[in-house]
Design an enzyme around this catalytic site. Structure first.
Site, short mmCIF file in Angstrom:
data_model
loop_
_atom_site.label_atom_id
_atom_site.label_comp_id
_atom_site.label_asym_id
_atom_site.label_seq_id
_atom_site.Cartn_x
_atom_site.Cartn_y
_atom_site.Cartn_z
N CYS A 2 0.84 -1.18 0.00
CA CYS A 2 0.00 0.00 0.00
C CYS A 2 0.88 1.25 0.00
O CYS A 2 1.86 1.33 0.73
CB CYS A 2 -0.95 0.08 1.18
SG CYS A 2 -2.13 -1.25 1.24
N TRP A 73 -2.81 -2.70 -1.77
CA TRP A 73 -2.51 -4.13 -1.95
C TRP A 73 -3.40 -4.81 -0.92
O TRP A 73 -3.17 -4.70 0.29
CB TRP A 73 -1.03 -4.40 -1.68
CG TRP A 73 -0.60 -5.79 -1.99
CD1 TRP A 73 -0.12 -6.24 -3.18
CD2 TRP A 73 -0.57 -6.92 -1.10
NE1 TRP A 73 0.19 -7.58 -3.09
CE2 TRP A 73 -0.08 -8.02 -1.83
CE3 TRP A 73 -0.92 -7.11 0.23
CZ2 TRP A 73 0.08 -9.28 -1.28
CZ3 TRP A 73 -0.77 -8.37 0.79
CH2 TRP A 73 -0.27 -9.44 0.04
#
Ligand code: G6P
Length: 612
Positions: A2, A73
């Site tokens: 992320c 993610w």
């Protein structure tokens, strides 16, 4: 894992946020979103890449000078529009972006549901923003304080940034386990998962420490507390990163650029450290602990992924020339298996990103048992670099392609330097041998340059095998980790199943897989177990397997047996991984491109794995 970018200042936030997300996209790319405050607090988010988000907001009003953005993610909840970040609080007065995992989210969610909160997503992050809002309302405090109180109830890892409609000049940022850095501009602030999206605006940054909460207010000084409410003085550091290293520089992919950078990155790893004239190696970052390293009765290397493969090369190096026993451990296994470790142990932690959660946890465990921890990291200022007692940076430069290439060869270079330092100090190799090896190490960048010229041969091999379903990679000694790394590269980016194996172990299992359709990549260079590897090649040949061999220039024996051959320059056996890895990186790259795969952002993977 992320990517986070946030901005508050005088400029328009949107272009900064979008560009920042693009720079951070290597961290996660299944969905992306942003929130901008301009009276209203608007969230725009979508499944897919940052380019999809750009299309999505084309006709929307994204004006505003404060905003937060995220590229995801997925951990909790599938990647879709709803689970994408940012997330609103219940009243829609607050929004959050989060990287990490809230482990006790289910319990917190249950409590909040009982109190009447409703959830729109499956994410743990939404729980956190509802909790913060609940505290804000019930305790009647400011947003920074509400975040601090909330974080005391949270178990898990987080890097968060929060924006509030009621405090329109302020960002609240906090971290534990997942990295977060605040960039200090002239009249503005940036917050990001790493320095890459900040570098073009300012070089002054503050890396937040675990459990710190930063109140970032336009026109005001940066304020930091920890979650125990102790005030912290921000430590401002200067970034040394070069902006061009974050661009593709004319290459089609970051991965290809990074493969081609290896002559430079290997040289940068030993630059200023290796003095062949004086026959000295100096690793400034470990000098204080050098004697401990030299006297070590055993060394434990911990790492994940490609870094673990570099660790395996390290094992061969340390045992071969420095005569010290080495264990190489997957950090994720090490941390949970009650390892026997004490204050006499030296632990070398290897990590490109310096953020890998398992490696970080393994370091903390080893530290708590009194071991000395030496880091080999690429990212300056990273969590692992800061958690270790001492260490050496690899200086490979930012690695953006998710599949690691130049970081691996840089890690192997540093491990070679470390092994040589111990060997020289302990006298386990002669002076002349030491000199021979360091002379050869200095010549490696030029030999990598030559190895890179085998591109057409590798491409031709790639075109023949791009559609196969399985590959086997075999090597022995120093070339065994090379085989593992070659196989990993192929699976990561082309999604072809590939296994790396010690060549001699093949007959204990993988040999059953061999038929006329199975390509077997042998790393069969002319030293070590060369003749034994030739026997292994014959075993494959006898079963009609297809042989692709990486050999030393001028080889005649393997050439007689192999179907395809790629030559690399002659070098010391221990330095072969620095050369032999290159054609395997290229093979994976070309196959992936020919299969139409997204080389820089392979499916399901992330560059920096900040969750366990
Ligand atoms: C991820 C990356 C790999 C990397 C591994 C360890 O899986 O995709 O390329 O080797 O993490 O990362 P580190 O940053 O600790 O080297």
């Amino acid at each position: 894992m992320c990517g986070i970018i946030a901005y508050v200042g005088e400029k328009q936030a949107y272009p900064i946020l979008i560009k920042g997300l693009q720079r951070l996209e290597y961290r996660g790319y299944d969905s992306a979103g942003l929130a901008i405050l301009n009276g209203d607090l608007n969230i725009f988010k979508t499944k897919g890449k940052v380019s999809d988000l750009k299309d999505f907001v084309k006709d929307k009003n994204v004006k505003g000078t404060i905003g937060i953005a995220h590229t995801r993610w997925a951990t909790h909840g599938e990647p879709n529009n709803i689970n994408a970040h940012p997330h609103y609080s219940y009243s829609k007065n607050l929004a959050i972006i989060h990287n990490g995992i809230i482990e006790n989210y289910a319990l917190l969610k249950e409590e909040l549901i009982k109190r009447g909160y409703k959830f729109t997503s499956d994410t743990d992050s939404e729980v956190l923003i509802h909790l913060i809002e609940d505290i804000l309302i019930n305790e009647n405090v400011k947003i920074g304080e509400a975040v601090r109180i909330a974080l005391n109830q949270v178990i898990g890892a987080y890097a968060i940034v929060i924006i509030s409609k009621n405090e329109p000049d302020t960002l609240i940022a906090a971290r534990k386990g997942s990295p977060l850095v605040v960039g200090i501009g002239e009249d503005d602030y940036f917050v990001a998962s790493d320095a890459t999206p900040i570098i073009e605006y300012t070089r002054n940054v503050v890396y937040l420490e675990d459990e710190e909460v930063a109140v970032i207010k336009k026109g005001k000084k940066l304020k930091i507390w920890n979650i125990k409410n102790e005030h912290k003085t921000p430590y401002i550091q200067r970034l040394e990163m070069n902006l061009s290293s974050l661009e593709k520089g004319g290459f089609e992919h970051f991965m290809l650029k990074e493969i081609y950078e290896q002559p430079r990155s290997i040289r940068d790893s030993f630059r200023g450290r290796l003095d062949t004239k004086k026959s000295i190696i100096t690793l400034g970052g470990i000098i204080e602990y050098q004697q401990k390293l030299v006297n070590a009765k055993r060394i434990i290397i911990i790492a994940c992924g490609t870094s673990w493969h570099a660790g395996l090369v390290g094992e061969y190096l340390f045992e071969d020339i420095a005569r010290v026993p080495v264990e190489v451990e997957y950090a994720s296994e090490f941390r949970y298996r009650n390892p026997v470790i004490n204050e006499n142990d030296i632990v070398i932690a290897i990590s490109q990103s310096g953020e890998t959660a398992d490696t970080l946890a393994a370091i903390e465990l080893a530290k708590s048992k009194g071991a000395t921890i030496i880091g080999i990291c690429n990212v300056v200022g990273s969590s692992i670099a800061r958690a270790t007692h001492a260490g050496s940076f690899t200086h490979a430069g930012p690695e953006i392609g998710v599949a690691s290439t130049k970081a691996f060869t840089a890690q192997v270079t540093i491990l070679t330097l470390m092994a040589l330092i111990i060997a020289q100090e302990k006298g386990t190799i002669s002076k002349s041998r030491f000199q021979q090896i360091i002379n050869e190490l200095e010549a490696i960048p030029e030999k990598v340059e030559r190895t890179l010229k085998t591109d057409n041969q590798v491409k031709a091999i790639a075109s023949k095998f791009k559609d196969v379903r399985n590959f086997l990679y075999l090597g022995r000694g120093y070339n065994f980790p090379v085989a593992l790394e070659g196989a990993l590269k192929l699976k990561e980016i082309s999604y072809i199943h590939a296994e790396g194996y010690p060549a001699a172990e093949m007959k204990h299992g993988p040999i059953a897989l061999i038929d006329e359709k199975m390509p077997v990549v042998f790393i069969a260079t002319n030293k070590g177990c060369y003749n034994k590897v030739i026997s292994n090649i014959q075993e494959v040949k006898a079963r009609k397997g297809i042989i692709i061999a990486v050999v030393t220039e001028g080889d005649t024996e393997v050439k007689k047996l192999a179907d395809y051959v790629v030559e690399i320059p002659e070098t010391e056996e221990m330095l072969v991984p620095l050369l032999a890895t290159i054609p395997l990186q290229k093979l994976a790259y070309h196959i992936a491109v020919m299969r139409g795969c997204n080389v820089d952002q392979p499916r399901n993977l992330a560059k920096s794995v900040t969750v366990e």
